[in-house]
Design an enzyme around this catalytic site. Sequence first.
Site, short mmCIF file in Angstrom:
data_model
loop_
_atom_site.label_atom_id
_atom_site.label_comp_id
_atom_site.label_asym_id
_atom_site.label_seq_id
_atom_site.Cartn_x
_atom_site.Cartn_y
_atom_site.Cartn_z
CB THR A 27 35.50 65.88 39.89
OG1 THR A 27 34.15 66.03 40.30
CG2 THR A 27 35.57 65.01 38.66
CG ASP A 28 38.97 69.56 42.14
OD1 ASP A 28 38.22 69.88 41.19
OD2 ASP A 28 40.20 69.77 42.12
CB ALA A 29 35.18 72.72 44.15
N GLY A 30 36.39 72.03 41.15
CA GLY A 30 36.62 72.55 39.81
C GLY A 30 36.28 71.56 38.70
CB ILE A 81 40.13 68.68 37.44
CG1 ILE A 81 40.68 69.34 38.70
CG2 ILE A 81 39.87 69.71 36.35
CD1 ILE A 81 42.07 69.94 38.49
#
Length: 153
Positions: free
Chosen positions: A29-32, A34
């Site tokens: 996932t990324d920082a968000g 997702i």
Amino acid sequence: MPHNHHDALLGYMDGTRHVYPLVVFYEDTDAGGIVYHANYLAFAERARSAMLNLLGFTNRNVAERHKVAIAVRHCTVDFRRAAQLEDRLTVESRVIKLGGASLGFEQKVMRDGEILVVIEIYLACMSLEELRAQRLPDELRTIFSRYLDVNKD
């Protein structure tokens, strides 16, 4: 010959489709929280490798026996919905093209029956020596022709 039909880590065949389960981990996932877009390609690659293994092959033994590698030639990715941390996903893979030196797959990343991402990917068989297109090994062609599914659903 295919031997490990019941290896849960490799998913399973459902008719002509291969179904591969996976869980979204933090690293996907990324920082968000997702799934980072490029990682869907990694999920799809894992699913194709698992399918190959399930059918009795490994990338390594294909490379050693036939001196060929299977390389990505063309790919389209249709992002419809995002997957998130800890989602349980499945990748459904179908062989949609079997050429002289090429293979095409349609792969759908699903969550609870909903399509998140659709990947169409075309692979070329390359000789390891001169890195040129080379015919698919017959044993691979035979197996994949059994699962060729040209019906768009």
